[in-house]
Design a protein around this motif. Sequence first.
Motif, PDB file in Angstrom:
ATOM      1  N   LEU A 201       0.843  -1.203   0.000  1.00  0.00           N
ATOM      2  CA  LEU A 201       0.000   0.000   0.000  1.00  0.00           C
ATOM      3  C   LEU A 201       0.874   1.246   0.000  1.00  0.00           C
ATOM      4  O   LEU A 201       1.895   1.287   0.692  1.00  0.00           O
ATOM      5  CB  LEU A 201      -0.903   0.024   1.230  1.00  0.00           C
ATOM      6  CG  LEU A 201      -1.853  -1.160   1.423  1.00  0.00           C
ATOM      7  CD1 LEU A 201      -2.644  -0.976   2.708  1.00  0.00           C
ATOM      8  CD2 LEU A 201      -2.777  -1.316   0.236  1.00  0.00           C
ATOM      9  N   ASN A 202       0.478   2.238  -0.777  1.00  0.00           N
ATOM     10  CA  ASN A 202       1.196   3.512  -0.750  1.00  0.00           C
ATOM     11  C   ASN A 202       0.514   4.419   0.262  1.00  0.00           C
ATOM     12  O   ASN A 202      -0.392   5.154  -0.074  1.00  0.00           O
ATOM     13  CB  ASN A 202       1.167   4.180  -2.119  1.00  0.00           C
ATOM     14  CG  ASN A 202       1.752   3.284  -3.186  1.00  0.00           C
ATOM     15  OD1 ASN A 202       2.768   2.636  -2.965  1.00  0.00           O
ATOM     16  ND2 ASN A 202       1.100   3.229  -4.328  1.00  0.00           N
ATOM     17  N   LEU A 203       0.962   4.319   1.490  1.00  0.00           N
ATOM     18  CA  LEU A 203       0.262   5.061   2.536  1.00  0.00           C
ATOM     19  C   LEU A 203       0.786   6.474   2.641  1.00  0.00           C
ATOM     20  O   LEU A 203       1.984   6.722   2.526  1.00  0.00           O
ATOM     21  CB  LEU A 203       0.407   4.340   3.869  1.00  0.00           C
ATOM     22  CG  LEU A 203      -0.231   2.952   3.890  1.00  0.00           C
ATOM     23  CD1 LEU A 203       0.005   2.284   5.236  1.00  0.00           C
ATOM     24  CD2 LEU A 203      -1.713   3.034   3.598  1.00  0.00           C
ATOM     25  N   LYS A 204      -0.119   7.397   2.837  1.00  0.00           N
ATOM     26  CA  LYS A 204       0.271   8.796   3.011  1.00  0.00           C
ATOM     27  C   LYS A 204       0.306   9.098   4.499  1.00  0.00           C
ATOM     28  O   LYS A 204       0.025   8.235   5.328  1.00  0.00           O
ATOM     29  CB  LYS A 204      -0.733   9.692   2.293  1.00  0.00           C
ATOM     30  CG  LYS A 204      -0.687   9.541   0.783  1.00  0.00           C
ATOM     31  CD  LYS A 204       0.470  10.307   0.223  1.00  0.00           C
ATOM     32  CE  LYS A 204       1.076   9.836  -1.057  1.00  0.00           C
ATOM     33  NZ  LYS A 204       0.453   9.222  -2.097  1.00  0.00           N
ATOM     34  N   ASN A 205       0.635  10.297   4.803  1.00  0.00           N
ATOM     35  CA  ASN A 205       0.808  10.642   6.206  1.00  0.00           C
ATOM     36  C   ASN A 205      -0.538  10.736   6.925  1.00  0.00           C
ATOM     37  O   ASN A 205      -1.054  11.794   7.147  1.00  0.00           O
ATOM     38  CB  ASN A 205       1.499  11.997   6.292  1.00  0.00           C
ATOM     39  CG  ASN A 205       2.688  11.905   7.190  1.00  0.00           C
ATOM     40  OD1 ASN A 205       2.815  10.935   7.944  1.00  0.00           O
ATOM     41  ND2 ASN A 205       3.554  12.885   7.132  1.00  0.00           N
ATOM     42  N   ASP A 206      -1.095   9.614   7.264  1.00  0.00           N
ATOM     43  CA  ASP A 206      -2.366   9.657   7.965  1.00  0.00           C
ATOM     44  C   ASP A 206      -2.396   8.564   9.017  1.00  0.00           C
ATOM     45  O   ASP A 206      -1.386   7.902   9.266  1.00  0.00           O
ATOM     46  CB  ASP A 206      -3.535   9.541   6.973  1.00  0.00           C
ATOM     47  CG  ASP A 206      -3.417   8.290   6.125  1.00  0.00           C
ATOM     48  OD1 ASP A 206      -2.548   7.446   6.418  1.00  0.00           O
ATOM     49  OD2 ASP A 206      -4.181   8.146   5.165  1.00  0.00           O
ATOM     50  N   LEU A 208      -3.693   5.685   9.054  1.00  0.00           N
ATOM     51  CA  LEU A 208      -3.408   4.346   8.549  1.00  0.00           C
ATOM     52  C   LEU A 208      -1.905   4.128   8.448  1.00  0.00           C
ATOM     53  O   LEU A 208      -1.397   3.052   8.769  1.00  0.00           O
ATOM     54  CB  LEU A 208      -4.077   4.197   7.175  1.00  0.00           C
ATOM     55  CG  LEU A 208      -4.296   2.786   6.659  1.00  0.00           C
ATOM     56  CD1 LEU A 208      -5.011   1.936   7.670  1.00  0.00           C
ATOM     57  CD2 LEU A 208      -5.079   2.829   5.357  1.00  0.00           C
ATOM     58  N   ARG A 209      -1.210   5.132   8.018  1.00  0.00           N
ATOM     59  CA  ARG A 209       0.241   5.052   7.926  1.00  0.00           C
ATOM     60  C   ARG A 209       0.858   4.862   9.303  1.00  0.00           C
ATOM     61  O   ARG A 209       1.695   3.993   9.522  1.00  0.00           O
ATOM     62  CB  ARG A 209       0.758   6.345   7.284  1.00  0.00           C
ATOM     63  CG  ARG A 209       2.248   6.589   7.362  1.00  0.00           C
ATOM     64  CD  ARG A 209       2.961   5.685   6.387  1.00  0.00           C
ATOM     65  NE  ARG A 209       4.375   5.972   6.351  1.00  0.00           N
ATOM     66  CZ  ARG A 209       4.913   6.877   5.547  1.00  0.00           C
ATOM     67  NH1 ARG A 209       4.153   7.599   4.770  1.00  0.00           N
ATOM     68  NH2 ARG A 209       6.216   7.062   5.531  1.00  0.00           N
TER      69      ARG A 209
END
Lengths: 241, 300
Positions: A201-206, A208-209
Amino acid sequence: MAAPPGMIDPSIFEGLQAKVDEDTAVRDELKDIIQALEKNNRNISFVQSRAHSTPVAQLASIIQASEDPIKNAIESISRLAGVASKQPYYKFNFMWTRQVQDAIYSVLLWAWLGGKDFGDGKIKCGRLLTIEELGEVLNVPVNLKDQDEFHITIEEYLLALVSLVEELTRLARNAVTLGDYERPVLINQFVKDVFAGFQILNLKNDVLRRRGDGLKYRVKDVEDVVYDLSLRNLLPKKEQE
Amino acid sequence: MGLKRPREETMGENKAEKREKPDQATSPFMPMFENFRKELDEHHDRRERIIKASRDITASSKKIIFTLQRVRKLGQPMPQFVVKGNAQYWETIEKQYQSISADVQGLNAFRYGSNITGGNQEFMEALSFQHYLENQTLVSYEEAKSKIASMSGAGGAVLLTPEDYILGIFDMVGELMRFSITTMATNGKLPAGEPKTAGTSNRDSHEDKMDVDQQPPVTVSDGEPRNVLSDLRALRLQLEMFEPSGGRFESDVRKKADVMRECVDKVEKALYGLMVRGTERPKGWVPGLREEKRAEVESH
């Protein structure tokens, strides 16, 4: 414009206040249901927490005992879905997402412990419900894209999955304490498989990350347990088949 | 587990297939996660587009406001330098709204609310300020909402929430304060609407000024045009009466309400200074600042 006297047409703020008050009424209605769901979740985890001190042979009793509380949670969720679907989904989603995540987590744990395949009374641990299967259990749609209705989002599912991994990490250690050297191996594989999934997954700064980043430590924790067992030659031999 | 791969590679689309084979073929959950990745990527792309648009809308709105602060007259059509100077910023804003309108339809209408609210609020501030300068009235929520909708183009309307509107109006009070203070400093009097006899160039707001004092806080005598201070007080009254609905919005409103009150106070103080000592001072004298300095010196 109908030329109201003065700077401000009084109907402007009357209209806005009415809109905001309507939202407040919706919130109040949702709040009651969400509180009920929160209570349901607590009841489930009260039962499920015994899994840490129960050998696999007796897990059936926990599965049975958790059936009713889970049913209650599912009922709360359908009530929630009924009210929430009358509103734009993302307008109020922040209110319940936490509690829904907890409920998802409970159901995921229930299925992992063998609840989903409990039909014939035999316990088989290690099952991960897909998001679609989860939707069937909870009786709500998942991952809607075109309809603006209540559903389970991918993010909620993934965050609940992180919680499941955290719980299983704890279970791996406690299983050893119970003299069960098989489940740590099972958990080890499961946690790695989940971790592998998160890695693509390409997680962004949130959120979930942040929570997904913690998974690697859980992988290591479980590896350590398996390592301890293998060092002492405690791993079950039949594990290979 | 297989080898670790450089992060850049995970970003590429075509490399997705290649990667699974050696690395994650063992995980039975891969098909599900691949689907998740696709959807999360779409979500993040949408969000980034919206954040960028919001930023550009904010920047252009600030520039519009900056130009508007050079206007000195109330209740008149915008002077040419404003119309010409701001045209490009209006264009940018329109382009930005159009670029994201498809991203915020249907299910996603509220999904990115926190990402677009900054731009919406700032634009609301510019829109309501200009509307006030032209008409000496407060633009209504419905008008503002349909203004943005009409700028959003074929993709569908970008939503302006009541929250965006209210928070933008709070900020507009600050602009009215600046407008009042600078006008007082340059013209030596508080900006007010044109007297009705002079107002051939006034547009539909013309009738508004005739019955000024039906608004409770307005204490201007009959026939006199309203001035900015009475309008500020009317705004302050409405904004203070407004009850927010809790959560983030409520705390935003509380914060902005404090600033709003200070702004009205500043204009009142400035006007006081103007009334008491205005005749003794040369034109161009700025009331508030020098007063404070002098007081400090005397107390030593």
